[in-house]
Every structure is written in C-alpha cells, then in structure tokens.
Write an enzyme that holds these catalytic residues in place. Structure first.
Site, PDB file in Angstrom:
ATOM      1  N   SER A 131       0.881  -1.151   0.000  1.00  0.00           N
ATOM      2  CA  SER A 131       0.000   0.000   0.000  1.00  0.00           C
ATOM      3  C   SER A 131       0.921   1.204   0.000  1.00  0.00           C
ATOM      4  CB  SER A 131      -0.885  -0.013   1.235  1.00  0.00           C
ATOM      5  OG  SER A 131      -1.557   1.215   1.336  1.00  0.00           O
ATOM      6  N   ARG A 132       0.889   1.983  -1.076  1.00  0.00           N
ATOM      7  CA  ARG A 132       1.909   3.014  -1.218  1.00  0.00           C
ATOM      8  C   ARG A 132       1.636   4.258  -0.403  1.00  0.00           C
ATOM      9  NH1 ARG A 132       1.346   1.572  -6.823  1.00  0.00           N
ATOM     10  NH2 ARG A 132       2.667  -0.252  -7.086  1.00  0.00           N
ATOM     11  N   VAL A 133       0.383   4.524  -0.088  1.00  0.00           N
ATOM     12  CA  VAL A 133       0.113   5.769   0.634  1.00  0.00           C
ATOM     13  C   VAL A 133      -0.581   5.562   1.966  1.00  0.00           C
ATOM     14  CG1 VAL A 133       0.023   7.179  -1.437  1.00  0.00           C
ATOM     15  CG2 VAL A 133      -2.052   6.097  -0.607  1.00  0.00           C
TER      16      VAL A 133
END
Ligand SMILES: Nc1ncnc2c1ncn2[C@@H]1O[C@H](COP(=O)(O)OP(=O)(O)OP(=O)(O)O)[C@@H](O)[C@H]1O
Ligand SMILES: [Mg+2]
Lengths: 181, 521
Positions: free
Chosen positions: B368-370
C-alpha cells in the site's frame, strides 16, 4: 449488414447515368415497384440470397420476373448488383437514390403520422407550413397509427416534431416521476 | 412515510400547471443494423459523442442508448436495454442529454442497475439530483494526501497493507480466492464509521449478487450501502457503464464533505464488456484484442477516487477495484494496467487459500503506497515488527520441513512465524475494531513501540500448539470484552497504545493464559 457507404456509391453511379439519359422518373418508379414486390414476396429475396443457387439461374429468374416490367437500365443495374453480390443492398440503394432524386427535384418528404387519416384540408395546411419553413416542394407521406392516440408527428429529414398525445403523456410521466430513462 | 393527500394534489397541480408542452424539433435517425447490444444509426445529425438517444420501438416503448462511435456515415450506439425489441428502420431520437444517474441519500440501501433504476422492488428512487456518469476526476489543487484510515476490519490488511480514505487499492487474485469476501467484510466494518459504501457488481451471476445483498442485509450493512448491479445477463453496454454509475453515486458523498467507498467487483469483466462493445463497433483491437484506450477506461474511473482538500470539504472517495487473474499471472494486460494506476495492491494467492490461510493475502507481494500515512498510531506501534518477522519467516519457511535438524534459535523463529501467520487468519463476517486488532497483534508478537523505545516481551502464544491458537484468540477477545473492556476503550480513545495500557494488556494476556486449557490430541 447494409453497408451505407457502398450503397451510396452504387446509388450515386446509377443516379448519374439515369439523369444523363433522362430516365429519372422511370427508374425511380421501377425501383419503388421492385422494392414493393420484393417486400410482398419474400421468396424472391430468399432465392436471391440462397448460396446454393448458381448465379446464372438467379440471372434467369431476375430476367423473367422483371424484363416486361421495368426499363432495361433498371434490369441491367439489378443484374450488375447480382454479379457483384450486392443485391442485399438494394433497399439501402433505393433509399439513397430516392434522396438524390428528391434533392435533384428540390423536393422534401414529410413523414406524417396521425391517429386517424389526415383530412385533405389539414394535409394542405401542413404542406404549406413545411414549404414555408424549408422553401422546398413538399411531398407528404402519411401513416396512420392509432397508438399515438391523437395529434401529429412530423418527420422531415433528420428532424422530428412530436405533437402526439402519446409523446405528451410520456413527457408528462417523466416529469411527474422524475425519471430519466 | 406520511404524506397528506392535499399535499399530493397540490404538488401534482403545480407540476401540471408548469407543464406546457412545447413542440420542438428533435434530431432523429433510423436504425440501420442492430444486434449484440449495439445499433448503427443513420441520420442523427450533429449528435454528440456520449449523448443519450432514444430508440422508439414498436412494442416495448422507448429504449435508451448512448452514442459511442461517430463515423462518416453512421453513428454507432450502445443500447442500454434489450436489443431484441429494436428493429431495422426504427426511429432514434436525440435527447441532448449525456448519461446521468440519480445520486444522493435516496440511493442508500437500494439495489439499482447501471442507470440507477431500482431493481429491488422497493419503489422509485426519489432523488432530484442527477449527475453525469462520465464526469472528470478532481484536479490536483482540489486534493490532499490521504490521512484517515479506511478500516477493513481484517487484521492482515489493516496492519500490513493499510488503506487510507481516498486511496485506490487494487484487490487482485485468481477466481475463488476470497476477493468478494474481502469486499463484504470491509463493507460490514464501515458500520458507524460514516462511510457510505457502493458495491458495483459487474458481470457476476445474478445469484451471487443476490447472495451479497442478503449477506449485507443480514449484517445490517445495507443501511449505508448501495449496490449497483450489471450482471452477466445484462447487455455488455450496461456492464461497461456500471462502475462509472457507482462512482458517480460515491462522488456525491465525496463532494459533500462525507466519505464513500466504491468497490468494483470486478474490472476484468468490465474490460471484457468494453472489449465486446468496442469490437462490435469495429474499433481497432490491440493487445489481447482490447481497444487502444482500455488503459484510459480504468484510469478515468480510478482517478475519481480522491481525498478532497479542506477547501473542498475534505470528503473522500476510496476505490477498491478488483481484478481476477488467470493462474496468478499479474503480467497480463489488464492487471498490469490497473496495478500501475492504483496506489498499491492486495494480492490473494490460491495456494494460501487452499492451505487454509484465509484471507489469502500474500504479505510479500502486497503493498500500500500511501496508506501508512493514514494508519493509526496504535497500529503502527505494534505492526512495525510484524512485517519484518513475516518476511523473515517466509525465507525460513522453505526449511521448515527440516525443522528437527535446525538449531534451536532458527526453530524458535520458525515457531514464532507460524504463530504470526496463524493470527493473520480471520473468518468471514467477523471484522475486528482497530483496538481489537492492535491487541491481537500484540498478543502474537509481544512487541510494541513504547514511549521509551521498542518493547519486546515473549509472546504468550509461544508455548501453545498451533491448533489451539484460534481458540485462544477467540477466548481472549471474549475475555477482555467481559473483564477488561477499558483496554480497548483506551486504545480507541487515544488511538495509541500507552505504556500503561500495554502493561494492562500484558497482564490480561498472562491471566487468560493461566486459565486457558485446550485439548491436546
Ligand atoms: N476468510 C475466509 N474464511 C473462510 N472462508 C472464506 C474466507 N474468505 C472467503 N471464504 C470462502 O471462499 C469462497 C470464495 O470466496 P469469494 O467468493 O469471496 O472469492 P472470489 O475471489 O470473490 O471468487 P470469484 O472468483 O467467484 O468471484 C467462498 O465460499 C467464501 O465463503
Ligand atoms: Mg467474487
């Protein structure tokens, strides 16, 4: 599927020849008649579209059916279509031909739908009105369709004026129900 | 609902008074060819791309269509209904409108089709507000980075792959790996969180959709949920429109400073529907026969998920697109596209699923990048080591079969990893609150980041056999709910795990461990 683009080209070619030969009235009538007969007798269409019937046989049938009825130029055109396997486009070609010929004659067709047959005086009024709007000679093509309940629907070219009770009711329904579809 | 009769007649009278029919000329055309959900129309001069048209059929009233292709001499339309009632030569009318659906609170709790027409038999949808379905995504200045968590209620996701409100997180996996189950659990978990949910079912069996609806209803989750269904039996054009419709309904909440979650289940079938429509209308096929703009198809949809700026009301629309892979292959066209558009992916694996590891989330391949910006402090405090431990365990797991030959330290690590993995399992329909998840993870690791730095305690699970862990977890949850509810309350209130609460938790764990018995077979 009827390829309009191709139909257009055939229609334009035929039209040019016919105008040059001064045979517009004849060929126009021929085409209308053929479409009419075609519509009534589905065997013709079936035979012409049948893959197992050889082309020479189809040609003979066409000749026998039409030789006495239509002008040589029309017959030749049909044989030509048969040869090119484009007979299925006939309806689209006729429509396109009609359009070209209307344009040539500065004529506009108004398709009028009413719930009961349109009285002649009202038809006249309608004709005059459309003539004023378009500046073209008007040919009324009437249809009677009781399902529109009352009023009139007029279609000229790509535009339609719906003054029918059915249209009125369906707009009303949409407004009251607040639905869009 | 109470309506006074006089009110009704008043409204109708008012509407009728203002209803004066003006006969205006409308652009028309006629049907040249029809079939497979599309129609080619001749005429319709000046019609716009995307405009709605109406097919006037002879027997079934008007059917809506949408202009899809503008060609030299004909107009390709997609038909939003059954094409079998449309005949060659039928009149087609312009409407001057672009496709729109009703939005607003009236849709909550309803099941609608791709055009927003109710299909749940609960009467018409009374909404004055309609919105364009194919609208554009908010611009950069109207957005802000995600900052609030969107809790799925699933330990494995909320701890390792946290999702933030406004994020786009892909859920990807083979068929039958528990994708829909994640959707349902996430929706159920939004209860009382102020998040409106929109579940868009694309190309699924009607019976599956019905099942989802029933499950949500039983869980009381329909109170804040809308289902948009374009099932496998619906025409491809409706399947193509459905996610945009759902998104539009979600945007209403986003733009009014509220929160919404849109789940698209799934975009693989959506792409297939779009491919069908495109091919039938003879758009040139590209890779895997998808048309060239299939990337835009999904980016335009997913870009509409956003966390809005404070000036714009700070609402959010979170998107959970689903993709079904074939034999775990994520390098196919549609999966790679969607992976590149989203802010991360939750990867579900068949092997894990079959081995009983459910939810079958692959911790190694999921990111999950953010979302970690949005993770609550308490969760960060306990999850910090979890990821590392799990990664280390995956490396070791290959040697697990030689366990008896391994040195004691490695064996301990293996045992520890197995316990962590065990705690990551979670049955369906039992989402946990953030506080409960924090407690469970602490239970498994004995670790948290305290005010004085890392605290490592031996986990109470260490000497428990694997088979007993599930029972222990359940038992302990119940135990704290009954005896020490203040632990969860404190974590929830402070959104953090204080040293004091951590000590209480540790004490509770030890107390429960002392009384816990299991049947060793
Ligand atoms: N956490 C879980 N625990 C136990 N069973 C589960 C869990 N998640 C899913 N299942 C079961 O696995 C089966 C498949 O799940 P689901 O339908 O969610 O998968 P899917 O990936 O959406 O499948 P499809 O490809 O059919 O859409 C269902 O019977 C479901 O009940
Ligand atoms: Mg599913």
């Amino acid at each position: 599927m009827p390829d309009v683009r191709v139909a257009r080209r055939y229609a334009a070619a035929l039209f040019n020849v016919v105008v040059r030969e001064n045979l517009l009235d004849t060929v126009e009538r021929d085409l209308q008649n053929i479409i009419g007969v075609w519509g009534e007798h589905s065997q013709i269409d079936e035979t012409m579209a049948h893959p197992r019937i050889p082309t020479p046989v189809k040609q003979r049938i066409l000749r026998q059916l039409l030789e006495a009825q239509v002008s040589p130029i029309t017959l030749n055109f049909l044989l030509f279509l048969l040869d090119k396997q484009r007979l299925d486009l006939l309806l689209a070609i006729e429509r396109e031909f009609q359009r070209l010929s209307d344009e040539h004659r500065k004529l506009v067709r108004a398709y009028v739908t009413t719930a009961v047959p349109l009285p002649e005086d009202q038809a006249d009024l309608l004709r005059q009105h459309i003539n004023r709007e378009t500046g073209l000679n008007v040919v009324l093509v009437p249809t009677v369709d009781p399902r529109i309940i009352g009023g009139v629907i007029v279609r000229v070219g790509d535009r339609l004026w719906d003054g029918s009770i059915r249209g009125y009711l369906s707009d009303l329904r949409q407004t009251l129900a607040g639905t869009r579809y | 609902m109470a309506i006074r009769p006089e009110e009704v007649s008043e409204i109708i009278a008012r509407e009728l008074a203002g209803f004066e029919k003006q006969i205006e000329g409308v652009g028309v055309g006629s049907v040249l060819q029809v079939g497979d959900g599309i129609a080619r129309v001749y005429g319709l001069q000046d019609v716009m791309a995307g405009e709605l048209v109406e097919f006037e059929t002879h027997h079934s009233g008007n059917i809506t269509g949408m202009v899809f292709n503008l060609e030299e001499d004909n107009v390709g339309c997609i038909v939003m209904g059954s094409v079998t009632h449309i005949q060659e030569g039928d009149t087609v009318k312009r409407t001057g409108r672009i496709i729109e659906v009703p939005v607003g609170p009236a849709l909550v709790g309803r099941v609608v089709d791709a055009l927003g027409i109710p299909i749940d038999g609960k009467g018409p949808i009374l909404s004055d507000e309609y919105k364009y379905v194919l609208s554009k995504a908010p611009g950069v200045v109207d957005r802000q980075p995600v900052k609030e968590p969107l809790q799925t209620g699933l330990k494995v996701i909320d701890s390792l792959i946290p999702i933030g409100r406004g994020q786009r997180e892909l859920v990807i996996g083979d068929r039958s790996t528990g994708k829909t189950a994640i959707a349902i659990d996430t929706i159920i978990n939004q209860r009382g969180q102020g998040v409106f949910c929109i579940y868009v079912a694309i190309g699924q069996k009607l019976s599956t959709v019905r099942q989802v609806m029933k499950t949500l209803e039983d869980a009381g989750a329909m109170e804040y949920t809308t289902i948009v269904a374009a099932t496998a039996s619906d025409p491809a054009p409706l399947q193509y429109i459905a996610p945009y419709s759902g998104c539009t309904m979600g945007e209403y909440f986003r733009d009014s400073g509220q929160h919404a979650l849109c789940i698209y289940d799934d975009l693989s079938k959506h792409a297939v529907a779009y491919r069908q429509v495109s091919l039938l209308l003879r758009r040139p096929p590209g890779r895997e026969a998808y048309p060239g703009d299939v990337f835009y198809l999904h980016s335009a949809l997913l870009e509409r998920a956003a966390k809005m700026s404070d000036e714009r009301g700070a609402g959010s629309l979170t998107a959970l697109p689903f993709i079904e892979t074939q034999a775990g292959d994520i390098s196919q066209y549609i999966p790679t596209n969607v992976i590149s558009i989203t802010d991360g992916q939750i990867f579900l694996e068949t092997d894990l699923f079959n081995a009983g590891q459910r939810p079958a989330v692959s911790a190694g391949l999921s990111v999950s990048r953010v979302g970690s910006n949005a993770q609550t402090k308490a969760m960060k405090q306990v999850a910090g080591r979890l990821k590392l431990d799990l990664a280390r365990f995956r490396e070791l797991a290959a040697f697990a079969q030689f366990a008896s030959d391994l040195d004691p330290a490695t064996q301990r690590q293996l045992a520890r990893g197995q316990r962590l993995v065990e705690v990551m399992k979670q049955p369906q329909y039992s989402p946990l609150t953030m506080a409960e998840q924090v407690m469970m993870i602490y239970m498994a690791t004995g670790y948290y980041k305290g005010s004085q730095g890392d605290v490592n305690r031996p986990s109470v699970l260490e000497d428990l056999p694997l088979e007993a862990i599930r029972e222990f977890e359940q038992g302990f949850l119940q135990f704290t709910r009954d005896r020490y509810p203040d632990i969860a309350m404190d974590i929830t209130a402070k959104k953090a795990l204080t040293d004091e609460t951590a000590d209480k938790l540790q004490a509770a764990l030890e107390e429960f461990r002392g009384q816990f018995t299991y049947e060793a077979d």
